[in-house]
Design an enzyme around this catalytic site. Sequence first.
Site, PDB file in Angstrom:
ATOM      1  N   VAL A   1     -17.312 -26.970 -29.471  1.00 50.69           N
ATOM      2  CA  VAL A   1     -16.909 -25.977 -28.464  1.00 50.69           C
ATOM      3  C   VAL A   1     -15.453 -26.247 -28.095  1.00 50.69           C
ATOM      4  CG1 VAL A   1     -17.502 -24.901 -26.259  1.00 50.69           C
ATOM      5  CG2 VAL A   1     -19.299 -25.926 -27.660  1.00 50.69           C
ATOM      6  N   HIS A   2     -14.540 -25.761 -28.935  1.00 48.78           N
ATOM      7  CA  HIS A   2     -13.121 -26.043 -28.720  1.00 48.78           C
ATOM      8  C   HIS A   2     -12.522 -25.144 -27.644  1.00 48.78           C
ATOM      9  CE1 HIS A   2     -12.898 -29.045 -31.797  1.00 48.78           C
ATOM     10  NE2 HIS A   2     -13.199 -28.211 -32.774  1.00 48.78           N
ATOM     11  N   ASP A   3     -12.074 -23.965 -28.006  1.00 47.57           N
ATOM     12  CA  ASP A   3     -11.328 -23.116 -27.069  1.00 47.57           C
ATOM     13  C   ASP A   3     -12.119 -22.703 -25.822  1.00 47.57           C
ATOM     14  OD1 ASP A   3      -9.336 -23.450 -28.879  1.00 47.57           O
ATOM     15  OD2 ASP A   3      -9.321 -21.394 -29.615  1.00 47.57           O
TER      16      ASP A   3
END
Length: 324
Positions: free
Chosen positions: A243-245
């Site tokens: 779950v990056h951005d």
Amino acid sequence: MTTKIILDTDPGIDDAMAIIFAEAHPEIELKAITCVYGNATIENATHNALFLKQKYNLQADVAKGAAKPIVRPLVGATVVVHGEFGFGDVQAPAELSVVADPRPAYQYIIDALRAEPGEITLVAVGPLTNLALALEAAPDIVPLVKEVVVMGGAFGVNDHRGNVTPYAEANIHDDPHAADMVFGASWPVVIIGLDVTEQSFFTKDYLDRLRDDAGEVGQFIWDISRYYLKFYSEKVGLEGCHVHDPSAIAYVIDPSLFTLREGPVRVVTDGPAEGMTIQKFDKREYMHDEWDSHKPQRVGIAVEDERLLSLYRQTIINYGQNNK
């Protein structure tokens, strides 16, 4: 109380997930999407942002930004992760009814901050070139920013050090000189890097359930995630994606999700460690210290991942139900 944000982004699959998250949550006012090269070319990134603006009737302006880094050569679009056009197997229509703001992204940022001093948070989830260009052109914007929230970097916490080189995260590696400028400025920065974004997972089951429960928007997120999950399965060995951005948006909504560590941050700008982010977090005085003259910034070192995943899921489901 709503937080006004300008989202600087390179859409990008997880960028789309973050844009929709920001639009969906009632405590965020998405004022603008400023685009930058990175996951896609600047042309495709801007077109993708305009596609989302049209598809979901976003009130946010879209501004086209930098096409290449300040100093280093262009690395090129991350086709292996995000597909040829940025949204995996989903391609935006060639013709759209919405258009970008005529100003370049850096100028849009300057104008917006001057118009609403102290009210706008800059959330940057791509290379930091647009923010650095704004700093260069108008140093007076520094005290006008409420906060700068960056998805990028890796500091070795939780055994996370890099994802495009052994020691560099992609956004910072794409323009390390810009990142060093942004982290070194005297505005308040929060860095949500791999140390926390790789602690949270959108599993295959999580995305399947989101598709089933969140209507058309859940289906769209599922559709664009197919290419992404294929990359993660084949190259990383995971049945899901980090779950990056969206984690940067989650921080803006609820900072209590994250544990932060304070200290000045510098970026390595050349050589084999190019793009490496390093934070000085001890209080020791050194004979030679090129961190000491920089403002302490905050870096995420822990995340309550289950709460974050619940926040994202419920926000998207509510949005899907309200936009049938």
